[in-house]
Enzyme design. Structure first.
Site, PDB file in Angstrom:
ATOM      1  N   HIS A 234       0.841  -1.207   0.000  1.00  0.00           N
ATOM      2  CA  HIS A 234       0.000   0.000   0.000  1.00  0.00           C
ATOM      3  C   HIS A 234       0.875   1.256   0.000  1.00  0.00           C
ATOM      4  O   HIS A 234       0.620   2.206  -0.729  1.00  0.00           O
ATOM      5  CB  HIS A 234      -0.857   0.082   1.282  1.00  0.00           C
TER       6      HIS A 234
ATOM      7  N   LYS B 257     -15.371  -7.890   4.397  1.00  0.00           N
ATOM      8  CA  LYS B 257     -14.236  -8.217   5.266  1.00  0.00           C
ATOM      9  C   LYS B 257     -14.564  -8.014   6.737  1.00  0.00           C
ATOM     10  O   LYS B 257     -15.325  -7.108   7.084  1.00  0.00           O
ATOM     11  CB  LYS B 257     -13.013  -7.378   4.880  1.00  0.00           C
TER      12      LYS B 257
ATOM     13  N   ARG C 163      -2.198  -5.896  -8.204  1.00  0.00           N
ATOM     14  CA  ARG C 163      -1.073  -6.807  -7.998  1.00  0.00           C
ATOM     15  C   ARG C 163      -0.955  -7.829  -9.114  1.00  0.00           C
ATOM     16  O   ARG C 163       0.110  -8.087  -9.634  1.00  0.00           O
ATOM     17  CB  ARG C 163      -1.229  -7.560  -6.672  1.00  0.00           C
TER      18      ARG C 163
ATOM     19  N   SER D  42      -2.839  -7.605   3.010  1.00  0.00           N
ATOM     20  CA  SER D  42      -3.057  -7.493   4.459  1.00  0.00           C
ATOM     21  C   SER D  42      -3.464  -8.851   5.018  1.00  0.00           C
ATOM     22  O   SER D  42      -3.037  -9.239   6.106  1.00  0.00           O
ATOM     23  CB  SER D  42      -4.162  -6.475   4.754  1.00  0.00           C
TER      24      SER D  42
HETATM   25  O1  PNS Z   1      -8.819  -2.620   0.398  1.00  0.00           O
HETATM   26  P1  PNS Z   1     -10.146  -3.085  -0.156  1.00  0.00           P
HETATM   27  O2  PNS Z   1     -10.905  -3.886   0.890  1.00  0.00           O
HETATM   28  O3  PNS Z   1     -10.021  -3.824  -1.449  1.00  0.00           O
HETATM   29  O4  PNS Z   1     -10.981  -1.752  -0.459  1.00  0.00           O
HETATM   30  C1  PNS Z   1     -12.306  -1.822  -0.909  1.00  0.00           C
HETATM   31  C2  PNS Z   1     -13.041  -0.518  -0.560  1.00  0.00           C
HETATM   32  C3  PNS Z   1     -13.056  -0.287   0.936  1.00  0.00           C
HETATM   33  C4  PNS Z   1     -12.375   0.637  -1.273  1.00  0.00           C
HETATM   34  C5  PNS Z   1     -14.514  -0.688  -1.086  1.00  0.00           C
HETATM   35  O5  PNS Z   1     -15.143  -1.751  -0.439  1.00  0.00           O
HETATM   36  C6  PNS Z   1     -15.335   0.587  -0.927  1.00  0.00           C
HETATM   37  O6  PNS Z   1     -15.242   1.497  -1.726  1.00  0.00           O
HETATM   38  N1  PNS Z   1     -16.134   0.649   0.165  1.00  0.00           N
HETATM   39  C7  PNS Z   1     -16.966   1.810   0.456  1.00  0.00           C
HETATM   40  C8  PNS Z   1     -18.432   1.546   0.035  1.00  0.00           C
HETATM   41  C9  PNS Z   1     -18.608   1.750  -1.457  1.00  0.00           C
HETATM   42  O7  PNS Z   1     -18.417   2.812  -2.008  1.00  0.00           O
HETATM   43  N2  PNS Z   1     -18.983   0.657  -2.167  1.00  0.00           N
HETATM   44  C10 PNS Z   1     -19.188   0.722  -3.603  1.00  0.00           C
HETATM   45  C11 PNS Z   1     -17.933   0.393  -4.380  1.00  0.00           C
HETATM   46  S1  PNS Z   1     -17.507  -1.316  -4.191  1.00  0.00           S
END
Ligand code: PNS
Length: 160
Positions: A17, A41, A90, A128
């Site tokens: 990250h 998660k 990745r 992670s």
């Molecule tokens: O590190 P990650 O878990 O791959 O990140 C994913 C994250 C947190 C960016 C995604 O789940 C997110 O944008 N969550 C906020 C809610 C949202 O906007 N959801 C719609 C897009 S998936």
């Protein structure tokens, strides 16, 4: 001013990250690293703990801000008047999921663009989840996460 948001669970932040944030900060005027909720998660660290760790490890990056948000990413983009999302890719395995997120965000607001950066090869296996998996057994994760995160793992998983 070109403002980018680097969203993620960051549970916890890894060198993978950090590499994306650092490189993003060389391209954009400001990068906001935002801890968000991924409903798929079950986090180990609280949002506050994750924010504190990111703040500590980005302290020397003047154009990086750290924040958290419990709503939709696109709403956060509007709140911050930012129109660029940066994400690290990745491997091919990341592509489908990231493509889906970029597409829904584009559907919600076509004015917000997602930029993908290829993760540095040396961190291509890093996540992670994999770090948490090994850290809970007391394995050495010094090469995978910055020192404050190593310490945070030691506090979470004390060896008896
Ligand atoms: O590190 P990650 O878990 O791959 O990140 C994913 C994250 C947190 C960016 C995604 O789940 C997110 O944008 N969550 C906020 C809610 C949202 O906007 N959801 C719609 C897009 S998936």
């Amino acid at each position: 001013m070109a403002v980018a948001v680097c969203p993620g669970s960051f549970d916890p932040i890894t060198y993978g990250h950090l590499d994306i944030i650092q490189r993003g900060a060389e391209v954009f005027d400001k990068v906001i690293c935002c801890v968000m909720i991924n409903r798929k998660k079950d986090p180990l660290f609280t949002v506050e703990e994750r924010v504190a760790l990111i703040r500590e490890v980005t302290r020397d990056m003047p154009n990086v801000e750290v924040d958290s948000y419990r709503g939709l990413l696109i709403d956060y983009m509007h709140k911050k008047k930012a129109n660029a999302i940066i994400k690290g890719l990745r491997a091919v395995s990341d592509f489908e999921y990231e493509m889906q997120m970029a597409s829904i965000n584009r559907k919600l607001d076509p004015g917000v663009e997602t930029f993908f950066m290829m993760t540095n090869n040396k961190y291509s296996y890093l996540s992670s989840s994999i770090v948490k998996e090994v850290a809970q057994y007391g394995a050495n994760v010094d090469d995978l996460v910055p020192p404050p995160v190593v310490q945070a793992f030691k506090n979470k998983f004390p060896l008896d």
